[in-house]
Design a protein around this motif. Structure first.
Motif, mmCIF file in Angstrom:
data_model
loop_
_atom_site.group_PDB
_atom_site.id
_atom_site.type_symbol
_atom_site.label_atom_id
_atom_site.label_comp_id
_atom_site.label_asym_id
_atom_site.label_seq_id
_atom_site.Cartn_x
_atom_site.Cartn_y
_atom_site.Cartn_z
ATOM 1 N N ILE A 108 -15.523 3.953 6.637
ATOM 2 C CA ILE A 108 -16.151 2.623 6.609
ATOM 3 C C ILE A 108 -16.483 2.215 5.167
ATOM 4 O O ILE A 108 -16.578 1.025 4.857
ATOM 5 C CB ILE A 108 -17.394 2.607 7.523
ATOM 6 C CG1 ILE A 108 -16.949 2.759 8.981
ATOM 7 C CG2 ILE A 108 -18.186 1.307 7.377
ATOM 8 C CD1 ILE A 108 -18.052 2.813 9.971
ATOM 9 N N ALA A 162 -14.657 1.979 2.844
ATOM 10 C CA ALA A 162 -13.608 1.083 2.349
ATOM 11 C C ALA A 162 -13.952 -0.378 2.596
ATOM 12 O O ALA A 162 -13.527 -1.263 1.853
ATOM 13 C CB ALA A 162 -12.276 1.424 3.023
ATOM 14 N N MET A 163 -14.739 -0.636 3.653
ATOM 15 C CA MET A 163 -15.069 -2.028 3.992
ATOM 16 C C MET A 163 -15.947 -2.688 2.936
ATOM 17 O O MET A 163 -16.039 -3.908 2.878
ATOM 18 C CB MET A 163 -15.743 -2.101 5.354
ATOM 19 C CG MET A 163 -14.788 -1.820 6.503
ATOM 20 S SD MET A 163 -15.604 -1.830 8.103
ATOM 21 C CE MET A 163 -15.962 -3.559 8.324
ATOM 22 N N VAL A 164 -16.635 -1.873 2.122
ATOM 23 C CA VAL A 164 -17.427 -2.454 1.047
ATOM 24 C C VAL A 164 -16.751 -2.197 -0.298
ATOM 25 O O VAL A 164 -17.369 -2.327 -1.350
ATOM 26 C CB VAL A 164 -18.881 -1.922 1.037
ATOM 27 C CG1 VAL A 164 -19.579 -2.265 2.339
ATOM 28 C CG2 VAL A 164 -18.924 -0.423 0.803
ATOM 29 N N GLY A 186 -9.951 4.934 4.277
ATOM 30 C CA GLY A 186 -10.126 3.616 4.895
ATOM 31 C C GLY A 186 -9.509 2.502 4.069
ATOM 32 O O GLY A 186 -9.152 1.443 4.598
ATOM 33 N N ILE A 222 -6.321 1.105 5.248
ATOM 34 C CA ILE A 222 -6.475 0.165 6.361
ATOM 35 C C ILE A 222 -6.903 -1.209 5.844
ATOM 36 O O ILE A 222 -6.293 -2.233 6.183
ATOM 37 C CB ILE A 222 -7.510 0.704 7.375
ATOM 38 C CG1 ILE A 222 -6.997 1.989 8.034
ATOM 39 C CG2 ILE A 222 -7.823 -0.355 8.425
ATOM 40 C CD1 ILE A 222 -7.983 2.675 8.936
ATOM 41 N N PHE A 234 -5.045 -4.868 5.978
ATOM 42 C CA PHE A 234 -5.608 -6.104 6.533
ATOM 43 C C PHE A 234 -5.490 -7.246 5.540
ATOM 44 O O PHE A 234 -5.155 -8.375 5.901
ATOM 45 C CB PHE A 234 -7.087 -5.907 6.916
ATOM 46 C CG PHE A 234 -7.286 -5.490 8.341
ATOM 47 C CD1 PHE A 234 -7.143 -6.408 9.375
ATOM 48 C CD2 PHE A 234 -7.613 -4.192 8.664
ATOM 49 C CE1 PHE A 234 -7.319 -6.039 10.701
ATOM 50 C CE2 PHE A 234 -7.783 -3.800 9.985
ATOM 51 C CZ PHE A 234 -7.639 -4.729 11.009
ATOM 52 N N THR A 246 0.495 -5.064 9.322
ATOM 53 C CA THR A 246 0.048 -4.308 10.504
ATOM 54 C C THR A 246 0.529 -2.869 10.481
ATOM 55 O O THR A 246 -0.189 -1.954 10.898
ATOM 56 C CB THR A 246 0.531 -4.998 11.797
ATOM 57 O OG1 THR A 246 0.155 -6.371 11.751
ATOM 58 C CG2 THR A 246 -0.096 -4.366 13.021
ATOM 59 N N VAL A 261 -1.831 -0.937 8.338
ATOM 60 C CA VAL A 261 -3.107 -0.762 9.037
ATOM 61 C C VAL A 261 -2.988 0.372 10.048
ATOM 62 O O VAL A 261 -3.824 1.282 10.107
ATOM 63 C CB VAL A 261 -3.522 -2.069 9.756
ATOM 64 C CG1 VAL A 261 -4.697 -1.824 10.694
ATOM 65 C CG2 VAL A 261 -3.872 -3.150 8.748
ATOM 66 N N PHE A 262 -1.906 0.342 10.824
ATOM 67 C CA PHE A 262 -1.685 1.340 11.866
ATOM 68 C C PHE A 262 -1.495 2.731 11.255
ATOM 69 O O PHE A 262 -2.067 3.715 11.734
ATOM 70 C CB PHE A 262 -0.469 0.936 12.703
ATOM 71 C CG PHE A 262 -0.472 1.509 14.087
ATOM 72 C CD1 PHE A 262 -1.271 0.962 15.075
ATOM 73 C CD2 PHE A 262 0.317 2.607 14.405
ATOM 74 C CE1 PHE A 262 -1.278 1.487 16.352
ATOM 75 C CE2 PHE A 262 0.321 3.142 15.690
ATOM 76 C CZ PHE A 262 -0.480 2.574 16.666
ATOM 77 N N ALA A 274 -4.776 4.014 10.059
ATOM 78 C CA ALA A 274 -5.611 4.397 11.191
ATOM 79 C C ALA A 274 -5.188 5.751 11.743
ATOM 80 O O ALA A 274 -6.039 6.575 12.106
ATOM 81 C CB ALA A 274 -5.535 3.337 12.281
ATOM 82 N N LEU A 301 -13.382 2.629 12.393
ATOM 83 C CA LEU A 301 -12.425 1.835 11.614
ATOM 84 C C LEU A 301 -11.000 2.084 12.109
ATOM 85 O O LEU A 301 -10.208 1.152 12.266
ATOM 86 C CB LEU A 301 -12.543 2.202 10.126
ATOM 87 C CG LEU A 301 -11.783 1.310 9.164
ATOM 88 C CD1 LEU A 301 -12.464 -0.019 8.983
ATOM 89 C CD2 LEU A 301 -11.624 1.995 7.812
ATOM 90 N N LEU A 357 -20.905 -10.007 0.801
ATOM 91 C CA LEU A 357 -20.630 -8.967 -0.194
ATOM 92 C C LEU A 357 -19.958 -9.468 -1.476
ATOM 93 O O LEU A 357 -20.414 -9.131 -2.576
ATOM 94 C CB LEU A 357 -19.793 -7.842 0.425
ATOM 95 C CG LEU A 357 -20.600 -6.700 1.042
ATOM 96 C CD1 LEU A 357 -19.664 -5.672 1.636
ATOM 97 C CD2 LEU A 357 -21.496 -6.038 -0.002
#
Lengths: 224, 245
Positions: free
Chosen positions: A165, A167-169, A175, A178, A182, A187, A190-191, A194, B77, B182
């Motif tokens: 997670i 990676a989301m920030v 991550g 992924i 996005f 895709t 991403v897959f 994952a 995720l 963010l």
């Protein structure tokens, strides 16, 4: 399933593994932050939980901390870290967040394991003249071992999940494959990312189950 | 003066933010609650038959518990990303992922609750001519309710936290606000959304605790009840796993 084929192509393309944003480097980052965080969390949580369990105090803290850990979103904590000066300190925001979320399962399980040791067994050990230290090492620790390992397993899985997670920030780790996918509407990437993250989590879980099996018989032989 | 400037100076706590973006906050909270409620309800509807199946013997229990454990191990995720080809960027993707996660806790707790029902209670009901369906609905389920509710509370609280990760596909309720804030380092928005998330989790937990009290009035007069019902009050088998968002 075209996506699975495309993801396989992505995973088997050497170029996707090399370089700074490559899967190999991301995997290294992921393992590094996870390993450091798990070690730090164990160093903090286990002595505390085992001591509290041994003396039989602090139960409310040890049990409730898990409930708190469940209610706080990892993503929110990481995002808050990114708004403080901490964001300029490399891997530390990730590691600190991972430690925060690894401590509750370790603490709760180790504490519950210690407290669930049969009181009659403890009394018997005392009656045989065991000191507090002997009681801890020879009776309580071996009997609490399964729960301690359960805590270690769920903490390790939690750490691997939390590290993704990050990676989301915008922090490093697997991550990132992924989130990068996005951002480019890829895709297949991403897959593929994952699959890597899920495989890593399942491998860690499997390795710890195996470790548990290897260590368990030793414990039994010693205590018999 | 400070209140007007807090958006400009990017303070952590900002009353002006709450006033000017009230609608945005409400929309995100409504989406968050919606995704959580739908996920937990579907999770419950799926977990219940699975637990009944697992109860029929080791042949079924092994695969059911094994599969839900494997699903639980997959990081959120990755779970949401693996569902992307099936659902695209939709709320259904987030709901499906959250349902799969809730299954582990719910199946285990429903199973543990049903297995803790004293055999005497079952025998007595059968002796009174209860069929399997009525036995389940009128005897076993009420006695299993404390364990089921404990599982439901755990699943709901972790679902509230995990919903934030849904912002990956733009359907994360309050997580969307965090993600949007963010890039511009908008402190007030991140902190407000984070605090609202935790408050939602706490409120959901208390609400379910209240519901449990209403549904199981007999657990409150434990002194007057015999040893057998008290046994089912022990709750879930172990507080072993934590799935934080």
């Amino acid at each position: 399933m075209g996506v699975i084929g495309d993801a396989w192509t992505w995973l088997t393309t050497g170029a996707n593994w090399s370089g700074d944003g490559g899967a190999a480097h991301r995997l290294g980052e992921h393992l590094y932050v996870s390993g450091v965080a798990l070690a730090v969390a164990c160093a903090i949580a286990l002595p505390l939980a085992l001591y509290l369990g041994h003396v039989g105090r602090g139960g409310a803290l040890a049990v409730n901390i898990s409930n708190v850990g469940r209610a706080v979103p990892v993503f929110a904590v990481l995002a808050l870290f990114m708004l403080t000066p901490l964001r300029n300190s490399g891997y530390w925001p990730t590691i600190i967040a991972l430690v925060l979320f690894a401590v509750p399962p370790l603490l709760t399980n180790a504490y519950v394991g210690m407290r669930e040791v049969d009181r009659a067994v403890v009394e018997a050990a005392r009656g045989m003249g065991m000191s507090g230290g002997q009681l801890f090492v020879r009776v309580e620790l071996p009997l609490a071992y399964p729960m301690i390992m359960t805590g270690l397993r769920s903490a390790a899985v939690q750490v691997v999940a939390t590290a993704s997670i990050a990676a989301m920030v915008g922090l490093g780790g697997l991550g990132r494959i992924i989130t990068a996918g996005f951002n480019t509407y890829d895709t297949a990437q991403v897959f593929a990312g994952a699959i890597l993250v899920a495989a890593l989590a399942l491998l860690v879980e499997g390795a710890l189950v195996a470790l548990d099996r290897v260590l368990s018989p030793l414990r039994r032989r010693r205590t018999v | 003066m400070a209140e007007q400037n807090c958006l400009v100076t990017n303070d952590w706590i900002c009353g002006e933010y709450l006033r000017s973006r009230g609608q945005e906050l409400t929309d995100a909270t409504v989406q968050h609650i919606g995704i959580t409620v739908v996920s937990v309800l579907i999770g419950l509807a799926v977990a219940f038959p699975l637990a009944l199946l697992a109860r029929r013997g080791r042949r079924f229990a092994g695969p059911v518990l094994g599969l839900t454990t494997v699903l639980y191990t997959v990081p959120s995720l990755a779970m949401f990303s693996l569902l992307l080809p099936l659902f695209g960027l939709s709320a259904a993707l987030v709901v499906t992922g959250l349902v799969l996660y809730s299954l582990t806790i719910l199946v285990r707790n429903i199973l543990a609750g049903l297995e803790a029902v004293p055999e005497e209670a079952r025998d007595a009901a059968r002796g009174m001519g209860y069929g399997p369906g009525r036995l389940l609905w009128e005897v076993e389920l009420p006695l299993a309710l404390p364990a089921v509710m404990a599982g439901l509370r755990m699943a709901t609280v972790s679902t509230v936290a995990l919903t934030t990760v849904g912002s990956l596909v733009g359907k994360g309720g309050l997580g969307n606000l965090i993600e949007d804030a963010l890039p511009s380092f908008f402190k007030a928005q991140v902190l407000t959304a984070a605090v609202l998330c935790v408050l939602l989790a706490v409120a959901a937990d208390l609400l379910l605790l209240g519901l449990q009290r209403l549904l199981t009035p007999w657990t409150r007069i434990s002194g007057a009840v015999g040893a057998a019902p008290a046994k089912t009050d022990a709750g879930p088998p172990a507080p072993a796993t934590v799935k934080a968002g």
